[in-house]
Enzyme design. Structure first.
Site, PDB file in Angstrom:
ATOM      1  N   GLY A  37       0.805  -1.217   0.000  1.00 35.00           N
ATOM      2  CA  GLY A  37       0.000   0.000   0.000  1.00 35.00           C
ATOM      3  C   GLY A  37       0.835   1.262   0.000  1.00 35.00           C
ATOM      4  O   GLY A  37       0.315   2.374   0.035  1.00 35.00           O
ATOM      5  N   ALA A  38       2.150   1.121  -0.021  1.00 36.68           N
ATOM      6  CA  ALA A  38       3.056   2.274  -0.138  1.00 36.68           C
ATOM      7  C   ALA A  38       4.290   1.796  -0.877  1.00 36.68           C
ATOM      8  O   ALA A  38       4.705   0.647  -0.717  1.00 36.68           O
ATOM      9  CB  ALA A  38       3.447   2.786   1.243  1.00 36.68           C
ATOM     10  N   GLY A 116       1.140  -9.543  -6.244  1.00 35.58           N
ATOM     11  CA  GLY A 116       1.366 -10.084  -7.582  1.00 35.58           C
ATOM     12  C   GLY A 116       1.769 -11.548  -7.559  1.00 35.58           C
ATOM     13  O   GLY A 116       2.573 -11.968  -6.733  1.00 35.58           O
ATOM     14  N   GLY A 180      21.817 -10.713  18.297  1.00 31.67           N
ATOM     15  CA  GLY A 180      22.538 -10.446  17.049  1.00 31.67           C
ATOM     16  C   GLY A 180      23.239  -9.099  17.084  1.00 31.67           C
ATOM     17  O   GLY A 180      22.585  -8.063  17.202  1.00 31.67           O
ATOM     18  N   GLY A 185      21.059  -4.916  14.950  1.00 30.51           N
ATOM     19  CA  GLY A 185      21.224  -4.977  16.408  1.00 30.51           C
ATOM     20  C   GLY A 185      21.953  -3.764  16.948  1.00 30.51           C
ATOM     21  O   GLY A 185      21.533  -3.162  17.952  1.00 30.51           O
ATOM     22  N   HIS A 445      40.737  22.180   4.149  1.00 29.79           N
ATOM     23  CA  HIS A 445      41.111  22.222   5.560  1.00 29.79           C
ATOM     24  C   HIS A 445      40.261  23.233   6.325  1.00 29.79           C
ATOM     25  O   HIS A 445      40.037  24.318   5.805  1.00 29.79           O
ATOM     26  CB  HIS A 445      42.596  22.607   5.689  1.00 29.79           C
TER      27      HIS A 445
HETATM   28  P1  FAD Z   1      12.414  -4.622  -0.447  1.00 33.00           P
HETATM   29  O1  FAD Z   1      12.812  -3.259  -0.072  1.00 33.00           O
HETATM   30  O2  FAD Z   1      12.231  -5.619   0.624  1.00 33.00           O
HETATM   31  O3  FAD Z   1      11.059  -4.455  -1.268  1.00 33.00           O
HETATM   32  C1  FAD Z   1      10.308  -5.536  -1.687  1.00 33.00           C
HETATM   33  C2  FAD Z   1       8.849  -5.101  -1.785  1.00 33.00           C
HETATM   34  O4  FAD Z   1       8.139  -6.092  -2.486  1.00 33.00           O
HETATM   35  C3  FAD Z   1       8.155  -4.956  -0.443  1.00 33.00           C
HETATM   36  O5  FAD Z   1       7.608  -3.661  -0.311  1.00 33.00           O
HETATM   37  C4  FAD Z   1       7.041  -6.014  -0.464  1.00 33.00           C
HETATM   38  O6  FAD Z   1       5.844  -5.567   0.137  1.00 33.00           O
HETATM   39  C5  FAD Z   1       6.841  -6.207  -1.948  1.00 33.00           C
HETATM   40  N1  FAD Z   1       6.356  -7.537  -2.323  1.00 33.00           N
HETATM   41  C6  FAD Z   1       6.877  -8.747  -1.981  1.00 33.00           C
HETATM   42  N2  FAD Z   1       6.207  -9.735  -2.611  1.00 33.00           N
HETATM   43  C7  FAD Z   1       5.249  -9.128  -3.359  1.00 33.00           C
HETATM   44  C8  FAD Z   1       4.276  -9.618  -4.246  1.00 33.00           C
HETATM   45  N3  FAD Z   1       4.161 -10.913  -4.547  1.00 33.00           N
HETATM   46  N4  FAD Z   1       3.437  -8.716  -4.835  1.00 33.00           N
HETATM   47  C9  FAD Z   1       3.553  -7.390  -4.587  1.00 33.00           C
HETATM   48  N5  FAD Z   1       4.496  -6.873  -3.767  1.00 33.00           N
HETATM   49  C10 FAD Z   1       5.336  -7.741  -3.170  1.00 33.00           C
HETATM   50  N6  FAD Z   1      20.061  -1.033   3.508  1.00 33.00           N
HETATM   51  C11 FAD Z   1      20.916  -0.036   3.245  1.00 33.00           C
HETATM   52  O7  FAD Z   1      21.531  -0.014   2.175  1.00 33.00           O
HETATM   53  N7  FAD Z   1      21.122   0.988   4.147  1.00 33.00           N
HETATM   54  C12 FAD Z   1      20.485   1.020   5.334  1.00 33.00           C
HETATM   55  O8  FAD Z   1      20.686   1.943   6.119  1.00 33.00           O
HETATM   56  C13 FAD Z   1      19.587  -0.035   5.643  1.00 33.00           C
HETATM   57  N8  FAD Z   1      18.927  -0.044   6.820  1.00 33.00           N
HETATM   58  C14 FAD Z   1      18.047  -1.048   7.083  1.00 33.00           C
HETATM   59  C15 FAD Z   1      17.407  -1.046   8.313  1.00 33.00           C
HETATM   60  C16 FAD Z   1      16.505  -2.048   8.622  1.00 33.00           C
HETATM   61  C17 FAD Z   1      15.810  -2.027   9.954  1.00 33.00           C
HETATM   62  C18 FAD Z   1      16.241  -3.074   7.671  1.00 33.00           C
HETATM   63  C19 FAD Z   1      15.248  -4.158   7.975  1.00 33.00           C
HETATM   64  C20 FAD Z   1      16.885  -3.094   6.449  1.00 33.00           C
HETATM   65  C21 FAD Z   1      17.804  -2.082   6.151  1.00 33.00           C
HETATM   66  N9  FAD Z   1      18.498  -2.061   4.945  1.00 33.00           N
HETATM   67  C22 FAD Z   1      19.387  -1.057   4.679  1.00 33.00           C
HETATM   68  C23 FAD Z   1      18.311  -3.105   3.923  1.00 33.00           C
HETATM   69  C24 FAD Z   1      17.360  -2.609   2.806  1.00 33.00           C
HETATM   70  O9  FAD Z   1      16.138  -2.233   3.373  1.00 33.00           O
HETATM   71  C25 FAD Z   1      17.152  -3.692   1.769  1.00 33.00           C
HETATM   72  O10 FAD Z   1      18.400  -4.158   1.303  1.00 33.00           O
HETATM   73  C26 FAD Z   1      16.373  -3.154   0.584  1.00 33.00           C
HETATM   74  O11 FAD Z   1      15.134  -2.658   0.992  1.00 33.00           O
HETATM   75  C27 FAD Z   1      16.173  -4.245  -0.471  1.00 33.00           C
HETATM   76  O12 FAD Z   1      15.437  -3.744  -1.525  1.00 33.00           O
HETATM   77  P2  FAD Z   1      14.540  -4.688  -2.448  1.00 33.00           P
HETATM   78  O13 FAD Z   1      13.935  -3.796  -3.466  1.00 33.00           O
HETATM   79  O14 FAD Z   1      15.322  -5.846  -2.897  1.00 33.00           O
HETATM   80  O15 FAD Z   1      13.407  -5.282  -1.487  1.00 33.00           O
HETATM   81  P1  NAI Z   2      23.234  -9.298  10.136  1.00 33.43           P
HETATM   82  O1  NAI Z   2      23.501 -10.439   9.265  1.00 33.43           O
HETATM   83  O2  NAI Z   2      23.895  -7.996   9.886  1.00 33.43           O
HETATM   84  O3  NAI Z   2      23.589  -9.676  11.649  1.00 33.43           O
HETATM   85  C1  NAI Z   2      23.040 -10.770  12.295  1.00 33.43           C
HETATM   86  C2  NAI Z   2      23.945 -11.127  13.463  1.00 33.43           C
HETATM   87  O4  NAI Z   2      23.283 -12.062  14.263  1.00 33.43           O
HETATM   88  C3  NAI Z   2      25.263 -11.747  13.027  1.00 33.43           C
HETATM   89  O5  NAI Z   2      26.312 -11.086  13.685  1.00 33.43           O
HETATM   90  C4  NAI Z   2      25.130 -13.207  13.456  1.00 33.43           C
HETATM   91  O6  NAI Z   2      26.359 -13.790  13.811  1.00 33.43           O
HETATM   92  C5  NAI Z   2      24.205 -13.071  14.654  1.00 33.43           C
HETATM   93  N1  NAI Z   2      23.418 -14.264  14.944  1.00 33.43           N
HETATM   94  C6  NAI Z   2      22.803 -15.096  14.072  1.00 33.43           C
HETATM   95  N2  NAI Z   2      22.136 -16.057  14.735  1.00 33.43           N
HETATM   96  C7  NAI Z   2      22.316 -15.821  16.050  1.00 33.43           C
HETATM   97  C8  NAI Z   2      21.865 -16.450  17.248  1.00 33.43           C
HETATM   98  N3  NAI Z   2      21.065 -17.497  17.202  1.00 33.43           N
HETATM   99  N4  NAI Z   2      22.248 -15.931  18.438  1.00 33.43           N
HETATM  100  C9  NAI Z   2      23.050 -14.839  18.492  1.00 33.43           C
HETATM  101  N5  NAI Z   2      23.506 -14.211  17.398  1.00 33.43           N
HETATM  102  C10 NAI Z   2      23.134 -14.677  16.196  1.00 33.43           C
HETATM  103  O7  NAI Z   2      21.647  -9.167  10.131  1.00 33.43           O
HETATM  104  P2  NAI Z   2      20.709  -8.004  10.666  1.00 33.43           P
HETATM  105  O8  NAI Z   2      21.425  -7.134  11.620  1.00 33.43           O
HETATM  106  O9  NAI Z   2      19.464  -8.679  11.090  1.00 33.43           O
HETATM  107  O10 NAI Z   2      20.421  -7.187   9.340  1.00 33.43           O
HETATM  108  C11 NAI Z   2      19.759  -7.810   8.234  1.00 33.43           C
HETATM  109  C12 NAI Z   2      20.163  -7.182   6.935  1.00 33.43           C
HETATM  110  O11 NAI Z   2      19.702  -5.850   6.848  1.00 33.43           O
HETATM  111  C13 NAI Z   2      21.661  -7.183   6.775  1.00 33.43           C
HETATM  112  O12 NAI Z   2      21.949  -7.976   5.647  1.00 33.43           O
HETATM  113  C14 NAI Z   2      22.029  -5.776   6.508  1.00 33.43           C
HETATM  114  O13 NAI Z   2      22.817  -5.672   5.368  1.00 33.43           O
HETATM  115  C15 NAI Z   2      20.716  -5.045   6.295  1.00 33.43           C
HETATM  116  N6  NAI Z   2      20.799  -3.781   7.039  1.00 33.43           N
HETATM  117  C16 NAI Z   2      21.657  -2.829   6.597  1.00 33.43           C
HETATM  118  C17 NAI Z   2      21.838  -1.670   7.294  1.00 33.43           C
HETATM  119  C18 NAI Z   2      22.813  -0.675   6.808  1.00 33.43           C
HETATM  120  O14 NAI Z   2      23.247  -0.782   5.678  1.00 33.43           O
HETATM  121  N7  NAI Z   2      23.191   0.324   7.606  1.00 33.43           N
HETATM  122  C19 NAI Z   2      21.088  -1.392   8.516  1.00 33.43           C
HETATM  123  C20 NAI Z   2      20.261  -2.490   8.929  1.00 33.43           C
HETATM  124  C21 NAI Z   2      20.119  -3.618   8.185  1.00 33.43           C
END
Ligand code: FAD
Ligand code: NAI
Length: 466
Positions: A37-38, A116, A180, A185, A445
């Site tokens: 929805g967004a 979809g 994690g 985390g 600088h």
């Molecule tokens: P998504 O963003 O997951 O988008 C997929 C979309 O597809 C969703 O909106 C879902 O509703 C929709 N969808 C799924 N199946 C269907 C279907 N069948 N029909 C219609 N719609 C569907 N990455 C960074 O680079 N920097 C960050 O700072 C960062 N912070 C993060 C913080 C958190 C808390 C989390 C959880 C993730 C973070 N990430 C960050 C990771 C980042 O959000 C993802 O890598 C990125 O959103 C992936 O993009 P995507 O387009 O592959 O999928």
């Molecule tokens: P992550 O893969 O970064 O970290 C998960 C951590 O949990 C690892 O250190 C792992 O060793 C630990 N772990 C796994 N199983 C465990 C267990 N049973 N007990 C204790 N520790 C355990 O995954 P996270 O933090 O959930 O993020 C998910 C994804 O979202 C990442 O792939 C990340 O790239 C993306 N993301 C990116 C951000 C950014 O770019 N700034 C911010 C937040 C998320």
């Protein structure tokens, strides 16, 4: 007669919406299907954007509380208004997701709200307010990822939360356990610690941020502890007992030993994410997934079925928004007959804690394993004048260069604005620069980027300010 599209994108996250825009720019008749929805996907709705909004707000709060007085700024009765803080975050999200909807209109992309399913090659059935059948030459799957569950621990988004629940806690918990010590985390753990929670992070491996350059991970662990975050490393969570108001976790030392318990008001499960392909119809059209649920693609992002492509988190690799965006864009170019390429070695990893961590290219452990001889240039922010004027001088810049050719191999930064500083090194590496090339560029600088220059000088053994 119904429209026949050149491309139907399933999923409106960074991979999907950028892919759709690029396709439309190249003249493809494009539709995007999104269920939530967004637009904006995980990143804009429950990921990158809301987490960074809260990191910024909570950083302001902590600085006001702990650092203003040293600048000669007195605050009286500093108070947290969590409702306003969360409201600001929500507004940032809504403004940005509306912005993506505007971009769809601007590029004449049909935005279809609903879930979809690929019902046949060249056919996507959308279940929304009404059922719609879209006919298309090509399909781009960009359905992203979802939270990986921890067996035996049920997420109720109240007492046991995923990152989504942790972006919306109605009050600051007194105690919080984070499972994690990865990116989520540490980022979301930092938010709630800054706002007053006593945070304990439990990590299975022996460092926080495993996979990063080991010196960076070690420094991060030390800084987090200094900030008041407790780290329980080499520890496995084996169960959770939820009562009315709190959760008791059972933990075991990874390498064997006595079982321990930890009581917390809120538990955040942050042990990674997994690909999301539920009810997408992959089996109906024969699109393969691997043993971890990711969709394998070839160098053109095409799945094993002709005309069906996939990008972003759902294909594996770094689960990052900028990686998904670039894949969406390149995939659209390939579908429209152009060529495209991504240098996966140059995708940055950034952690938005304070200090920030940023990394590109190879780290020391990877170079050692590959048997590549390298030089190290390292410069601490404590010797950088801008960091000192800002009273924000923890961390360092580390540049790794080839010992024989001086070619840049990697850069790892922990420090203020590391996520922006690293981009200079990405450009340098993309253009095949040497450490000396970076060292000879005049840096303004006083600037934090002078620490990058000094580290580059250091790789040649001639840093000036240390
Ligand atoms: P998504 O963003 O997951 O988008 C997929 C979309 O597809 C969703 O909106 C879902 O509703 C929709 N969808 C799924 N199946 C269907 C279907 N069948 N029909 C219609 N719609 C569907 N990455 C960074 O680079 N920097 C960050 O700072 C960062 N912070 C993060 C913080 C958190 C808390 C989390 C959880 C993730 C973070 N990430 C960050 C990771 C980042 O959000 C993802 O890598 C990125 O959103 C992936 O993009 P995507 O387009 O592959 O999928
Ligand atoms: P992550 O893969 O970064 O970290 C998960 C951590 O949990 C690892 O250190 C792992 O060793 C630990 N772990 C796994 N199983 C465990 C267990 N049973 N007990 C204790 N520790 C355990 O995954 P996270 O933090 O959930 O993020 C998910 C994804 O979202 C990442 O792939 C990340 O790239 C993306 N993301 C990116 C951000 C950014 O770019 N700034 C911010 C937040 C998320």
């Amino acid at each position: 007669m119904s429209v026949v599209y050149d491309l139907v994108v399933i999923g409106g996250g960074p991979g999907g919406y950028v892919g759709a825009i690029r396709a439309a720019q190249l003249g493809l008749k494009t539709a995007i299907v999104e269920a939530r929805g967004a637009l904006g996907g995980t990143c804009l709705n429950v990921g990158c954007i809301p987490s960074k909004a809260l990191l910024q707000s909570s950083h302001h709060f902590e600085v006001a509380e702990k650092e203003f007085s040293s600048h000669g700024i007195k605050t009286n009765g500093l108070k947290l208004d969590l409702k306003t803080m969360l409201g600001r975050k929500d507004k940032v999200v809504v403004d940005l997701t509306n912005g993506i909807e505007f971009l769809m209109k601007k590029n004449k992309i049909d935005y279809i709200v609903g879930f979809g399913e690929i019902t046949a090659p060249g056919e996507v059935t959308v279940k929304g307010d009404q059922k719609q059948i879209l006919k298309t030459e090509n399909i781009m799957i960009a359905t992203g990822s979802e939270v990986a569950p921890l067996p035996g621990i049920e997420i109720d988004e109240k007492l046991v939360v995923s990152s989504t629940g942790a972006l919306n806690l109605p009050k600051v918990p007194k105690t919080m356990a984070v499972i994690g010590a990865g990116v989520i985390g540490l980022e979301l753990g930092s938010v709630w610690r800054r706002l007053g929670a006593e945070v304990t992070v439990i990590e299975f491996l022996d460092v926080a941020l495993p996979g990063m350059d080991a010196e960076i991970s070690k420094t991060m662990g030390r800084i987090l502890k200094k900030q008041g975050m407790k780290l329980k490393l080499k520890t496995k969570v084996t169960g959770a007992k939820i009562s009315k108001t709190n959760v008791t976790l059972t933990m075991e030392p990874r390498d064997g030993g006595k079982v321990d318990t930890l009581k917390a008001d809120v538990v955040l499960v942050a042990i990674g994410r997994r690909p999301f392909t539920d009810k997408l119809g992959l089996d109906k059209v024969g699109v393969k997934i691997d043993e971890r649920g990711f969709i394998p693609v070839d160098e053109d992002y095409q799945t094993n079925v002709e005309g069906i492509y996939a990008v972003g988190d759902v294909i594996g690799g770094a689960m990052l928004a900028h990686k998904a965006e670039d894949e969406g864009s390149v995939c659209a170019e390939i579908i429209s007959g152009q060529t495209g390429h991504i240098d996966y070695n140059l995708i940055t990893g950034i952690v938005y804690t304070h200090p920030e961590v940023a990394s590109v290219g190879k780290n020391e452990e990877q170079l050692k394993e590959a048997g590549i001889e390298y030089t190290v240039g390292k410069f601490p922010f404590s010797a950088n004048s801008r960091a000192r004027t800002n009273a924000d001088s923890e961390g360092f810049v580390k540049i790794l260069a080839d010992k024989k050719t001086d070619a840049l191999l990697g850069c790892h930064i922990i420090g203020p604005q590391a996520g922006d500083l690293i981009q200079e090194m990405v450009v340098a590496m993309e253009l095949s620069a040497s450490a000396e090339d970076v060292a000879r560029i005049c840096h303004g600088h006083p600037g934090l980027s002078e620490a990058v220059k000094e580290a580059a000088l250091g790789a040649g053994g001639r840093a000036l300010h240390i």
